[in-house]
Design a protein around this motif. Structure first.
Motif, PDB file in Angstrom:
ATOM      1  N   CYS A  78       0.835  -1.209   0.000  1.00 38.37           N
ATOM      2  CA  CYS A  78       0.000   0.000   0.000  1.00 38.37           C
ATOM      3  C   CYS A  78       0.864   1.250   0.000  1.00 38.37           C
ATOM      4  CB  CYS A  78      -0.944   0.016   1.207  1.00 38.37           C
ATOM      5  SG  CYS A  78      -2.231  -1.243   1.173  1.00 38.37           S
ATOM      6  N   GLU A  79       1.888   1.242   0.841  1.00 36.10           N
ATOM      7  CA  GLU A  79       2.811   2.381   0.909  1.00 36.10           C
ATOM      8  C   GLU A  79       3.517   2.584  -0.433  1.00 36.10           C
ATOM      9  OE1 GLU A  79       6.689   3.849   3.455  1.00 36.10           O
ATOM     10  OE2 GLU A  79       5.426   2.268   4.273  1.00 36.10           O
ATOM     11  N   ALA A  80       3.938   1.485  -1.066  1.00 38.35           N
ATOM     12  CA  ALA A  80       4.602   1.578  -2.367  1.00 38.35           C
ATOM     13  C   ALA A  80       3.653   2.135  -3.428  1.00 38.35           C
ATOM     14  CB  ALA A  80       5.123   0.204  -2.791  1.00 38.35           C
ATOM     15  N   LEU A  81       2.394   1.729  -3.381  1.00 43.07           N
ATOM     16  CA  LEU A  81       1.410   2.253  -4.337  1.00 43.07           C
ATOM     17  C   LEU A  81       1.172   3.744  -4.111  1.00 43.07           C
ATOM     18  CD1 LEU A  81      -1.064  -0.742  -4.372  1.00 43.07           C
ATOM     19  CD2 LEU A  81       0.244   0.094  -6.332  1.00 43.07           C
ATOM     20  N   MET A  82       1.109   4.151  -2.847  1.00 45.65           N
ATOM     21  CA  MET A  82       0.939   5.582  -2.554  1.00 45.65           C
ATOM     22  C   MET A  82       2.138   6.376  -3.084  1.00 45.65           C
ATOM     23  SD  MET A  82      -2.012   6.140  -1.098  1.00 45.65           S
ATOM     24  CE  MET A  82      -1.848   7.727  -0.281  1.00 45.65           C
TER      25      MET A  82
END
Length: 108
Positions: A78-82
């Motif tokens: 999720c952090e990488a997608l953000m």
């Protein structure tokens, strides 16, 4: 569904938007299977995006991918997608943040 994803050769955002959206709604998949399929789609989109400079990603696709990974508890993804959204200069919406917050209660 997983077999269909493996056969996709789409080059248009709508092809992937439909698959990502459908993937998020299929009830017969475990979180692990859903995340694996989502990762496959994401990697294909990235490859096409890098090779053709096509704008395959939009806020709806990112938000749905975040929903899939948040539901499965993959907060690093999720952090990488953000971060990818920030890199693409795509602003998160209330839906993006809701998809993250909805699953925060699962975090121990």
């Amino acid at each position: 569904m997983l077999a269909l994803i493996k056969k996709v050769e789409g080059k248009h955002r709508n092809d992937y938007a439909l698959l990502v959206s459908t993937l998020s709604k299929v009830k017969d998949l475990s979180d692990k299977e859903r995340m694996s399929a989502a990762q496959t789609l994401y990697e294909r989109m990235n490859k096409l995006h890098d090779n053709h400079s096509a704008r395959l990603f939009d806020v709806a696709i990112f938000s749905t991918l975040i929903k899939i990974f948040a539901a499965g508890g993959d907060w690093a993804r999720c952090e990488a997608l953000m971060q990818h959204m920030r890199d693409e200069k795509i602003k998160p919406t209330i839906v993006t943040y809701t998809n993250l917050l909805k699953y925060c209660e699962r975090v121990e």
